[in-house]
Design a protein around this motif. Structure first.
Motif, PDB file in Angstrom:
ATOM      1  N   THR A  37     -65.515   1.347  -5.701  1.00 29.05           N
ATOM      2  CA  THR A  37     -64.342   0.950  -4.908  1.00 29.05           C
ATOM      3  C   THR A  37     -64.791   0.206  -3.644  1.00 29.05           C
ATOM      4  O   THR A  37     -64.234  -0.838  -3.296  1.00 29.05           O
ATOM      5  CB  THR A  37     -63.518   2.198  -4.535  1.00 29.05           C
ATOM      6  N   GLU A  38     -65.837   0.748  -2.984  1.00 21.52           N
ATOM      7  CA  GLU A  38     -66.294   0.100  -1.736  1.00 21.52           C
ATOM      8  C   GLU A  38     -66.735  -1.335  -1.992  1.00 21.52           C
ATOM      9  O   GLU A  38     -66.403  -2.249  -1.241  1.00 21.52           O
ATOM     10  CB  GLU A  38     -67.469   0.890  -1.137  1.00 21.52           C
ATOM     11  N   LYS A  39     -67.530  -1.555  -3.076  1.00 20.85           N
ATOM     12  CA  LYS A  39     -67.997  -2.929  -3.382  1.00 20.85           C
ATOM     13  C   LYS A  39     -66.786  -3.830  -3.645  1.00 20.85           C
ATOM     14  O   LYS A  39     -66.740  -4.969  -3.190  1.00 20.85           O
ATOM     15  CB  LYS A  39     -68.864  -2.949  -4.645  1.00 20.85           C
ATOM     16  N   MET A  40     -65.814  -3.305  -4.404  1.00 22.32           N
ATOM     17  CA  MET A  40     -64.639  -4.133  -4.728  1.00 22.32           C
ATOM     18  C   MET A  40     -63.891  -4.518  -3.459  1.00 22.32           C
ATOM     19  O   MET A  40     -63.520  -5.671  -3.260  1.00 22.32           O
ATOM     20  CB  MET A  40     -63.697  -3.368  -5.664  1.00 22.32           C
ATOM     21  N   LEU A  41     -63.690  -3.526  -2.586  1.00 21.85           N
ATOM     22  CA  LEU A  41     -62.885  -3.796  -1.388  1.00 21.85           C
ATOM     23  C   LEU A  41     -63.601  -4.741  -0.442  1.00 21.85           C
ATOM     24  O   LEU A  41     -62.976  -5.575   0.208  1.00 21.85           O
ATOM     25  CB  LEU A  41     -62.497  -2.489  -0.699  1.00 21.85           C
ATOM     26  N   SER A  42     -64.941  -4.638  -0.397  1.00 24.52           N
ATOM     27  CA  SER A  42     -65.625  -5.540   0.537  1.00 24.52           C
ATOM     28  C   SER A  42     -65.546  -6.982  -0.007  1.00 24.52           C
ATOM     29  O   SER A  42     -65.451  -7.934   0.767  1.00 24.52           O
ATOM     30  CB  SER A  42     -67.047  -5.087   0.828  1.00 24.52           C
ATOM     31  N   LEU A  43     -65.536  -7.152  -1.332  1.00 22.64           N
ATOM     32  CA  LEU A  43     -65.404  -8.512  -1.885  1.00 22.64           C
ATOM     33  C   LEU A  43     -63.979  -9.049  -1.767  1.00 22.64           C
ATOM     34  O   LEU A  43     -63.758 -10.254  -1.698  1.00 22.64           O
ATOM     35  CB  LEU A  43     -65.790  -8.506  -3.367  1.00 22.64           C
ATOM     36  N   ALA A  44     -63.011  -8.141  -1.783  1.00 19.31           N
ATOM     37  CA  ALA A  44     -61.602  -8.577  -1.785  1.00 19.31           C
ATOM     38  C   ALA A  44     -61.175  -9.104  -0.417  1.00 19.31           C
ATOM     39  O   ALA A  44     -60.299  -9.956  -0.319  1.00 19.31           O
ATOM     40  CB  ALA A  44     -60.706  -7.418  -2.201  1.00 19.31           C
ATOM     41  N   GLY A  45     -61.799  -8.613   0.633  1.00 21.05           N
ATOM     42  CA  GLY A  45     -61.455  -9.072   1.990  1.00 21.05           C
ATOM     43  C   GLY A  45     -59.997  -8.786   2.339  1.00 21.05           C
ATOM     44  O   GLY A  45     -59.301  -9.648   2.891  1.00 21.05           O
ATOM     45  N   ILE A  46     -59.538  -7.580   2.009  1.00 20.59           N
ATOM     46  CA  ILE A  46     -58.125  -7.238   2.229  1.00 20.59           C
ATOM     47  C   ILE A  46     -57.852  -6.993   3.716  1.00 20.59           C
ATOM     48  O   ILE A  46     -58.662  -6.374   4.409  1.00 20.59           O
ATOM     49  CB  ILE A  46     -57.764  -5.973   1.407  1.00 20.59           C
ATOM     50  N   VAL A 121     -53.985 -10.522  -3.167  1.00 22.07           N
ATOM     51  CA  VAL A 121     -55.199 -10.028  -3.843  1.00 22.07           C
ATOM     52  C   VAL A 121     -54.767  -9.307  -5.120  1.00 22.07           C
ATOM     53  O   VAL A 121     -53.718  -8.649  -5.144  1.00 22.07           O
ATOM     54  CB  VAL A 121     -55.981  -9.036  -2.928  1.00 22.07           C
ATOM     55  N   ALA A 122     -55.593  -9.443  -6.170  1.00 22.07           N
ATOM     56  CA  ALA A 122     -55.363  -8.653  -7.403  1.00 22.07           C
ATOM     57  C   ALA A 122     -56.663  -7.936  -7.742  1.00 22.07           C
ATOM     58  O   ALA A 122     -57.750  -8.534  -7.681  1.00 22.07           O
ATOM     59  CB  ALA A 122     -54.953  -9.572  -8.544  1.00 22.07           C
ATOM     60  N   THR A 123     -56.568  -6.649  -8.075  1.00 20.96           N
ATOM     61  CA  THR A 123     -57.753  -5.859  -8.400  1.00 20.96           C
ATOM     62  C   THR A 123     -57.597  -5.228  -9.784  1.00 20.96           C
ATOM     63  O   THR A 123     -56.476  -5.012 -10.258  1.00 20.96           O
ATOM     64  CB  THR A 123     -57.970  -4.735  -7.367  1.00 20.96           C
ATOM     65  N   CYS A 124     -58.729  -4.927 -10.397  1.00 22.57           N
ATOM     66  CA  CYS A 124     -58.702  -4.192 -11.669  1.00 22.57           C
ATOM     67  C   CYS A 124     -60.011  -3.405 -11.735  1.00 22.57           C
ATOM     68  O   CYS A 124     -61.084  -3.983 -11.915  1.00 22.57           O
ATOM     69  CB  CYS A 124     -58.579  -5.163 -12.845  1.00 22.57           C
ATOM     70  N   ARG A 125     -59.911  -2.097 -11.533  1.00 22.61           N
ATOM     71  CA  ARG A 125     -61.121  -1.261 -11.478  1.00 22.61           C
ATOM     72  C   ARG A 125     -61.291  -0.533 -12.806  1.00 22.61           C
ATOM     73  O   ARG A 125     -60.446   0.254 -13.200  1.00 22.61           O
ATOM     74  CB  ARG A 125     -60.986  -0.245 -10.336  1.00 22.61           C
ATOM     75  N   VAL A 151     -59.228 -12.380  -6.612  1.00 27.29           N
ATOM     76  CA  VAL A 151     -59.233 -11.369  -7.661  1.00 27.29           C
ATOM     77  C   VAL A 151     -60.572 -10.626  -7.589  1.00 27.29           C
ATOM     78  O   VAL A 151     -61.601 -11.236  -7.282  1.00 27.29           O
ATOM     79  CB  VAL A 151     -59.068 -12.006  -9.067  1.00 27.29           C
ATOM     80  N   VAL A 152     -60.558  -9.327  -7.816  1.00 34.41           N
ATOM     81  CA  VAL A 152     -61.803  -8.543  -7.899  1.00 34.41           C
ATOM     82  C   VAL A 152     -61.676  -7.572  -9.071  1.00 34.41           C
ATOM     83  O   VAL A 152     -60.691  -6.839  -9.165  1.00 34.41           O
ATOM     84  CB  VAL A 152     -62.095  -7.728  -6.617  1.00 34.41           C
ATOM     85  N   ALA A 153     -62.679  -7.596  -9.952  1.00 28.96           N
ATOM     86  CA  ALA A 153     -62.652  -6.684 -11.102  1.00 28.96           C
ATOM     87  C   ALA A 153     -63.990  -5.981 -11.239  1.00 28.96           C
ATOM     88  O   ALA A 153     -65.039  -6.553 -10.912  1.00 28.96           O
ATOM     89  CB  ALA A 153     -62.369  -7.472 -12.380  1.00 28.96           C
ATOM     90  N   SER A 154     -63.958  -4.733 -11.708  1.00 33.70           N
ATOM     91  CA  SER A 154     -65.207  -4.033 -11.993  1.00 33.70           C
ATOM     92  C   SER A 154     -65.159  -3.445 -13.394  1.00 33.70           C
ATOM     93  O   SER A 154     -64.079  -3.123 -13.906  1.00 33.70           O
ATOM     94  CB  SER A 154     -65.461  -2.933 -10.958  1.00 33.70           C
ATOM     95  N   VAL A 155     -66.349  -3.336 -13.996  1.00 31.38           N
ATOM     96  CA  VAL A 155     -66.487  -2.799 -15.358  1.00 31.38           C
ATOM     97  C   VAL A 155     -67.792  -1.997 -15.408  1.00 31.38           C
ATOM     98  O   VAL A 155     -68.596  -2.051 -14.474  1.00 31.38           O
ATOM     99  CB  VAL A 155     -66.553  -3.955 -16.407  1.00 31.38           C
ATOM    100  N   TRP A 156     -68.022  -1.284 -16.508  1.00 33.13           N
ATOM    101  CA  TRP A 156     -69.307  -0.595 -16.676  1.00 33.13           C
ATOM    102  C   TRP A 156     -70.352  -1.562 -17.212  1.00 33.13           C
ATOM    103  O   TRP A 156     -70.034  -2.446 -18.012  1.00 33.13           O
ATOM    104  CB  TRP A 156     -69.182   0.595 -17.643  1.00 33.13           C
ATOM    105  N   GLU A 275     -74.689   2.111 -14.110  1.00 37.74           N
ATOM    106  CA  GLU A 275     -74.590   0.745 -13.604  1.00 37.74           C
ATOM    107  C   GLU A 275     -73.159   0.229 -13.759  1.00 37.74           C
ATOM    108  O   GLU A 275     -72.555   0.366 -14.818  1.00 37.74           O
ATOM    109  CB  GLU A 275     -75.526  -0.176 -14.372  1.00 37.74           C
ATOM    110  N   ALA A 276     -72.661  -0.338 -12.697  1.00 38.58           N
ATOM    111  CA  ALA A 276     -71.352  -0.996 -12.761  1.00 38.58           C
ATOM    112  C   ALA A 276     -71.555  -2.479 -12.468  1.00 38.58           C
ATOM    113  O   ALA A 276     -72.583  -2.894 -11.930  1.00 38.58           O
ATOM    114  CB  ALA A 276     -70.404  -0.376 -11.750  1.00 38.58           C
ATOM    115  N   VAL A 277     -70.566  -3.261 -12.838  1.00 35.15           N
ATOM    116  CA  VAL A 277     -70.611  -4.703 -12.596  1.00 35.15           C
ATOM    117  C   VAL A 277     -69.323  -5.060 -11.872  1.00 35.15           C
ATOM    118  O   VAL A 277     -68.250  -4.551 -12.222  1.00 35.15           O
ATOM    119  CB  VAL A 277     -70.675  -5.478 -13.939  1.00 35.15           C
TER     120      VAL A 277
END
Ligand SMILES: C[S@@+](CC[C@H](N)C(=O)[O-])C[C@H]1O[C@@H](n2cnc3c(N)ncnc32)[C@H](O)[C@@H]1O
Length: 306
Positions: A37-46, A121-125, A151-156, A275-277
């Protein structure tokens, strides 16, 4: 039945079955994976006051964290296929009195039910890899974004880097006669590296795309028994396979998992990393870029960052 509909029906059933486990164990599950979540939020710049769409929101991660960032003047909309997940997320938001977040069940990731260009912003974790056509889903998210939106997305990442899931899966495969999965089928490891995630974002028309893999804690449990109890109650894809096994097969799987995991952590808590991406991109504000050229032809490769 149409392939995409079949996949969605399966996903809805799998995640609906584990929604009570997610609701009960929210803190325990969200804790270890908070790095994602932290990596996603820092990339999203919300920032405060923004409108954020969170697709495949489950019981509200990262929707609740985002609600804190956008503040009372902002708005977060969490969407998910599973009515049970949405019910759980709503219950939590009313219990915690979070007033700037709304949760809605959707029939499909291709029918978001929101006006075009209405989100910043759109997210998908940890959701995109379960969708029948991730590019089409990203295109819908892109349509919901205002020009310049993120947009910010994360996957395994790959199975060999995610023993939390791959060890139990290998053990299940030893005990059960499972139908081999189509390599392109949606699932936990369908988008297992930054290159693939980056390509999907580009194909969906996003620009300034960056993607990287990173190590993250995935699970913490007091011992191997509690580890198995957790996995067998919340890991949707594993839970649905377990449900198809006989009582005897399930018992054998549990015994083997407890022995293997217990053997790795003989003296104490089970703490497994994986590992997450994550990838981020922007909806271009230039009209010329959204017509004509197929974005995939613009090239680009994923990078690995730690
Ligand atoms: C691993 S959970 C992730 C939930 C949450 N984002 C989190 O990180 O805790 C995957 C979620 O994706 C949802 N999902 C699966 N396929 C979907 C689809 N096609 N459209 C929307 N949601 C979907 C499931 O219902 C489930 O809630």
């Amino acid at each position: 039945m149409d392939r995409s509909r079949g996949i969605r029906d399966e996903q809805r059933a799998e995640w609906g079955a584990v929604a009570p486990g997610w609701q009960r164990n929210r803190e325990k599950m969200a804790g270890p994976t908070s790095t994602i979540t932290e990596k996603m939020l820092s990339l999203a710049g919300i920032s405060a006051g923004q409108r954020v769409l969170d697709l495949a929101c489950g019981v509200g991660d990262p929707a609740f964290a985002i609600a804190g960032l956008v503040g009372p003047g902002g708005y977060v909309l969490g969407l998910d296929l599973s009515p049970q997940m949405i019910e759980a997320a709503r219950e939590l938001s009313s219990r915690e009195k979070v007033n700037n977040v709304e949760f809605r069940t959707i029939a499909s990731e291709l029918e978001l039910g929101v006006p075009g260009e209405s989100f910043d912003v759109a997210t998908c974790r940890l959701g995109l890899m379960f969708m029948p056509d991730p590019v089409a889903a990203l295109q819908e998210m892109r349509a919901a974004l205002r020009p310049g939106g993120r947009v910010v997305a994360s996957v395994w990442g790959a199975p060999e880097r995610n023993p939390n899931f791959s060890v139990p899966m290998e053990i299940i495969a030893r005990h059960a006669d499972l139908t081999p999965q189509d390599a392109d089928a949606p699932g936990l490891f369908a988008i297992p590296n930054p290159e693939k995630l980056e390509t999907l974002l580009r194909e969906a028309g996003f620009v300034d795309v960056e993607a990287f893999a990173f190590e993250t804690p995935v699970v913490k449990a007091k011992d191997a028994e509690s580890y198995w109890y957790g996995v067998s109650n919340v890991a949707g894809p594993l839970v649905s396979i377990l449900a198809s096994l006989s009582e005897e097969q399930r018992r054998a799987v549990r015994e083997d998992v407890v022995e293997v995991i217990g053997g790795k952590f003989p003296d104490g808590p089970v703490e497994i990393d994986g590992e997450a991406v994550v990838a981020a991109g922007t909806r271009s504000s230039l009209k010329a870029l959204s017509t004509g050229l197929h974005p995939a032809r613009c090239g680009g490769t994923g990078r690995r960052r730690t």
